[in-house]
Scaffold this motif. Structure first.
Motif, PDB file in Angstrom:
ATOM      1  N   ASP A  78       0.895  -1.068   0.133  1.00  0.00           N
ATOM      2  CA  ASP A  78       0.078   0.179  -0.011  1.00  0.00           C
ATOM      3  C   ASP A  78       0.920   1.178   0.031  1.00  0.00           C
ATOM      4  O   ASP A  78       1.913   1.351   0.822  1.00  0.00           O
ATOM      5  CB  ASP A  78      -0.745  -0.141   1.178  1.00  0.00           C
TER       6      ASP A  78
ATOM      7  N   PRO B 280       1.932   6.588  -8.493  1.00  0.00           N
ATOM      8  CA  PRO B 280       1.325   5.987  -7.132  1.00  0.00           C
ATOM      9  C   PRO B 280       1.003   7.079  -6.243  1.00  0.00           C
ATOM     10  O   PRO B 280       0.184   6.805  -5.130  1.00  0.00           O
ATOM     11  CB  PRO B 280       2.204   4.954  -6.392  1.00  0.00           C
TER      12      PRO B 280
ATOM     13  N   ARG C  49      -0.314   9.833  -6.764  1.00  0.00           N
ATOM     14  CA  ARG C  49      -1.682  10.425  -6.966  1.00  0.00           C
ATOM     15  C   ARG C  49      -2.693  10.082  -6.060  1.00  0.00           C
ATOM     16  O   ARG C  49      -3.710  10.748  -5.778  1.00  0.00           O
ATOM     17  CB  ARG C  49      -2.124  10.112  -8.434  1.00  0.00           C
ATOM     18  N   GLU C  50      -2.832   8.745  -5.408  1.00  0.00           N
ATOM     19  CA  GLU C  50      -3.436   8.159  -4.805  1.00  0.00           C
ATOM     20  C   GLU C  50      -3.574   9.103  -3.477  1.00  0.00           C
ATOM     21  O   GLU C  50      -4.565   9.313  -2.975  1.00  0.00           O
ATOM     22  CB  GLU C  50      -3.542   6.782  -4.332  1.00  0.00           C
TER      23      GLU C  50
ATOM     24  N   ASP D   6      -5.004  12.558  -4.215  1.00  0.00           N
ATOM     25  CA  ASP D   6      -6.492  12.507  -4.183  1.00  0.00           C
ATOM     26  C   ASP D   6      -7.128  12.367  -2.822  1.00  0.00           C
ATOM     27  O   ASP D   6      -8.165  13.034  -2.643  1.00  0.00           O
ATOM     28  CB  ASP D   6      -6.933  11.264  -5.037  1.00  0.00           C
ATOM     29  N   TRP D   7      -6.722  11.670  -1.911  1.00  0.00           N
ATOM     30  CA  TRP D   7      -7.126  11.467  -0.663  1.00  0.00           C
ATOM     31  C   TRP D   7      -7.050  12.604   0.242  1.00  0.00           C
ATOM     32  O   TRP D   7      -8.096  13.078   0.755  1.00  0.00           O
ATOM     33  CB  TRP D   7      -6.408  10.317   0.039  1.00  0.00           C
TER      34      TRP D   7
END
Length: 108
Positions: free
Chosen positions: A8, A77, A79-80, A83-84
């Protein structure tokens, strides 16, 4: 071809050493382990383990050049994470705006 991430992204960036490695790799095209290790108060093996975790999350890519392995940042990665955080920044902006309005009302 993109490979699935084993780790993750949030887990990978949770550690301050790994965040610093991301910072160092963001400022260069590629960096070998021997250039990264002196930036930390730990040995080469420990830094290498942190790089492996970042690699498993898809945040770092490596390539062999002779006997040397060079590392580079793969920011996609992140970007996740962006966005959060953006989702919650809307929440905070709305609440701060309401707080500002309440403070203005109290001053009047």
């Amino acid at each position: 071809m993109q490979t699935a991430h084993v780790r993750d992204v949030f887990e990978a960036i949770a550690d301050p050493t790994r965040r610093e490695l991301i910072h160092l790799l963001a400022g260069a095209e590629e960096r070998p382990l021997h250039e990264l290790t002196p930036q930390f108060q730990m040995g080469r093996t420990a830094v290498s383990k942190h790089l492996t975790i970042l690699k498993e999350a898809g945040l770092v890519r490596d390539r062999k050049v002779g006997r040397e392995t060079r590392f580079r940042l793969n920011p996609a990665p992140l970007r996740e994470v962006q966005d959060w955080v953006a989702h919650y920044s809307k929440f905070w902006n709305a609440n701060l705006m309401r707080l500002g309005q309440l403070l203005e009302e109290e001053e009047e």
